[in-house]
Design an enzyme around this catalytic site. Structure first.
Site, PDB file in Angstrom:
ATOM      1  N   CYS A  63      -7.420  28.772  18.112  1.00 47.75           N
ATOM      2  CA  CYS A  63      -7.182  27.583  17.293  1.00 47.75           C
ATOM      3  C   CYS A  63      -7.087  28.046  15.848  1.00 47.75           C
ATOM      4  CB  CYS A  63      -8.286  26.537  17.506  1.00 47.75           C
ATOM      5  SG  CYS A  63      -9.917  27.061  16.965  1.00 47.75           S
ATOM      6  N   ARG A  64      -7.430  27.196  14.913  1.00 45.08           N
ATOM      7  CA  ARG A  64      -7.338  27.560  13.500  1.00 45.08           C
ATOM      8  C   ARG A  64      -8.439  28.541  13.105  1.00 45.08           C
ATOM      9  NH1 ARG A  64      -9.833  25.154   9.217  1.00 45.08           N
ATOM     10  NH2 ARG A  64      -8.969  25.658   7.178  1.00 45.08           N
TER      11      ARG A  64
END
Length: 99
Positions: A63-64
């Site tokens: 993810c981020r």
């Protein structure tokens, strides 16, 4: 055991076929992605059939920053997936490394 961005980059550079999933939102994926399959975290429970065939294979999730993918890892592990690995630091670490 989770995976570092360095290990992931090395394996991608070697051309390994990876089961790589991005659990960010579509707009984040559209801004920058590394070629993973997009399954936003909130959609994961409804899309399990798409990855059911990978239950006993290595699955890499990013993810981020590593937080959402950590939650996705916990969820998939609870659903019986045996080898789920979180990409530590996520795309923030990936971009900070200049990949």
């Amino acid at each position: 055991m989770d995976i570092t961005i360095e290990e992931l980059k090395e394996r991608m550079d070697k051309g390994e076929k990876l089961n790589l999933f991005d659990v960010r939102e579509e707009y984040e994926f559209d801004e920058f992605n590394i070629g993973a399959t997009l399954i936003p975290l909130g959609e994961l429970p409804d899309r399990l059939e798409e990855i059911a065939h990978l239950k006993n294979e290595e699955i890499l999730i990013h993810c981020r920053s590593g937080a959402r993918s950590g939650r996705a890892k916990d969820y998939l592990t609870a659903e019986g997936y045996s080898n789920v690995r979180n990409v530590l630091g996520g795309m923030m670490a990936w971009q900070a490394a200049g990949y």
